[in-house]
Design a protein around this motif. Sequence first.
Motif, PDB file in Angstrom:
ATOM      1  N   PHE A 171       0.834  -1.204   0.000  1.00  0.00           N
ATOM      2  CA  PHE A 171       0.000   0.000   0.000  1.00  0.00           C
ATOM      3  C   PHE A 171       0.871   1.257   0.000  1.00  0.00           C
ATOM      4  O   PHE A 171       0.651   2.175  -0.804  1.00  0.00           O
ATOM      5  N   GLY A 172       1.852   1.306   0.878  1.00  0.00           N
ATOM      6  CA  GLY A 172       2.722   2.473   0.962  1.00  0.00           C
ATOM      7  C   GLY A 172       3.527   2.682  -0.304  1.00  0.00           C
ATOM      8  O   GLY A 172       3.668   3.816  -0.793  1.00  0.00           O
ATOM      9  N   LEU A 173       4.040   1.595  -0.871  1.00  0.00           N
ATOM     10  CA  LEU A 173       4.850   1.678  -2.087  1.00  0.00           C
ATOM     11  C   LEU A 173       4.025   2.180  -3.264  1.00  0.00           C
ATOM     12  O   LEU A 173       4.438   3.113  -3.984  1.00  0.00           O
ATOM     13  N   PHE A 174       2.847   1.596  -3.465  1.00  0.00           N
ATOM     14  CA  PHE A 174       2.035   1.974  -4.619  1.00  0.00           C
ATOM     15  C   PHE A 174       1.377   3.340  -4.434  1.00  0.00           C
ATOM     16  O   PHE A 174       1.170   4.062  -5.412  1.00  0.00           O
ATOM     17  N   LEU A 175       1.051   3.695  -3.207  1.00  0.00           N
ATOM     18  CA  LEU A 175       0.519   5.039  -2.963  1.00  0.00           C
ATOM     19  C   LEU A 175       1.575   6.089  -3.293  1.00  0.00           C
ATOM     20  O   LEU A 175       1.268   7.118  -3.913  1.00  0.00           O
ATOM     21  N   SER A 176       2.815   5.831  -2.893  1.00  0.00           N
ATOM     22  CA  SER A 176       3.906   6.758  -3.197  1.00  0.00           C
ATOM     23  C   SER A 176       4.107   6.889  -4.701  1.00  0.00           C
ATOM     24  O   SER A 176       4.235   8.003  -5.235  1.00  0.00           O
ATOM     25  N   MET A 177       4.125   5.752  -5.408  1.00  0.00           N
ATOM     26  CA  MET A 177       4.311   5.789  -6.860  1.00  0.00           C
ATOM     27  C   MET A 177       3.143   6.479  -7.552  1.00  0.00           C
ATOM     28  O   MET A 177       3.337   7.215  -8.538  1.00  0.00           O
ATOM     29  N   TYR A 178       1.933   6.266  -7.024  1.00  0.00           N
ATOM     30  CA  TYR A 178       0.755   6.905  -7.621  1.00  0.00           C
ATOM     31  C   TYR A 178       0.812   8.425  -7.456  1.00  0.00           C
ATOM     32  O   TYR A 178       0.553   9.172  -8.414  1.00  0.00           O
ATOM     33  N   LEU A 179       1.168   8.888  -6.274  1.00  0.00           N
ATOM     34  CA  LEU A 179       1.259  10.330  -6.022  1.00  0.00           C
ATOM     35  C   LEU A 179       2.359  10.966  -6.869  1.00  0.00           C
ATOM     36  O   LEU A 179       2.185  12.070  -7.405  1.00  0.00           O
ATOM     37  N   ILE A 180       3.488  10.281  -6.984  1.00  0.00           N
ATOM     38  CA  ILE A 180       4.587  10.792  -7.816  1.00  0.00           C
ATOM     39  C   ILE A 180       4.152  10.877  -9.275  1.00  0.00           C
ATOM     40  O   ILE A 180       4.445  11.858  -9.976  1.00  0.00           O
ATOM     41  N   THR A 181       3.427   9.850  -9.728  1.00  0.00           N
ATOM     42  CA  THR A 181       2.945   9.829 -11.121  1.00  0.00           C
ATOM     43  C   THR A 181       1.998  10.986 -11.394  1.00  0.00           C
ATOM     44  O   THR A 181       2.154  11.717 -12.380  1.00  0.00           O
ATOM     45  N   VAL A 182       1.011  11.161 -10.526  1.00  0.00           N
ATOM     46  CA  VAL A 182       0.004  12.206 -10.725  1.00  0.00           C
ATOM     47  C   VAL A 182       0.634  13.595 -10.626  1.00  0.00           C
ATOM     48  O   VAL A 182       0.437  14.444 -11.504  1.00  0.00           O
ATOM     49  N   LEU A 183       1.408  13.827  -9.575  1.00  0.00           N
ATOM     50  CA  LEU A 183       2.004  15.158  -9.376  1.00  0.00           C
ATOM     51  C   LEU A 183       3.026  15.478 -10.465  1.00  0.00           C
ATOM     52  O   LEU A 183       3.066  16.608 -10.967  1.00  0.00           O
TER      53      LEU A 183
END
Length: 319
Positions: A25-37
């Motif tokens: 969860f933490g890994l994919f949430l971080s990657m998702y936020l980096i992708t969107v931002l």
Amino acid sequence: MGPGNGSEFLLLGLSVKPELQPLIFGLFLSMYLITVLGNLLLILAFSSDSHLHTPMYFFLSNLSLVDICFTSTTISKMLWNIQTQSKVITCAVFFIQIYFLILFGGWDNFLLTVMAYDGYVAICHPLHYMVIMNPGLCGLLVLVSFIISVLNSLLHSLMVSRLSFPVELEIPYYFCEIKQMIKLASSDTFLNDTVMYFTTVLLAGGPLAGILYSYSKIVASICRMSSAQGKYKAFSTCASHLSVVSLFYCTVLGVYLSSAPTHTSQSSAITSVMYAVVTPMLNPFIYSLRNKDIKRALNSFLGMTSIKGTIVLGLKKCL
């Protein structure tokens, strides 16, 4: 039991081990936020800098928008399932995810091809670049790419809707990947397999052939340049795009065309992370790393945003 009869499926995710869920969860949430931002920042930088209102950056801003949508389609449901500790995906969400996955994945594929053509025209026909890549043609290329992607997505969604599935179906993936869904169907899938492989060869192999042809012409044109500085500039222009294309196509074709017995669902799921998550996340970094224009636009945009924030804060204090 068909998917249209109120079925519920279970997305098993990347791992069934409960102790690994917080880490995932933490890994994919971080990657998702980096992708969107990261991609959103690129779009805002392009729109705020008039010097970047060119065909190349127009296509790149569209690619960034599609990457945001594509990643949101795959990761958001997985993060929600982990957070709620539920693996269930309803029939409605099942079809919505399949439709938009194919739509944005196909659109991403076509945009990469259009960007390769743009690079070919820029390097091989520099004197006629602005005449050939006029705003009308650029808009038309994006629109046609979108329409083909919509039709392809609709075709596959309708093909899946005719299949029957077991009452209790566990999907060894973190999203509804169409190849895995066809494998898990309990009815005859010959027509689905035929259509899937035909469209993959046509709509992925065709654009890939176009990209390879464009870059063969680009390399030949670069080799004929007498100036070392000109060669370096031309290579820098194409290197970023070529890196993204290589990462995207190698992983996609590896997942969809591999027929080796050792190619398990788990390994396919891990490989799919590369094109579904990692590639969209890396795109902003790859394209901005060697591009001075993008760096300047980003610095200008961030500086302007910081100044506006300071002004607003000062006005609030005065009031």
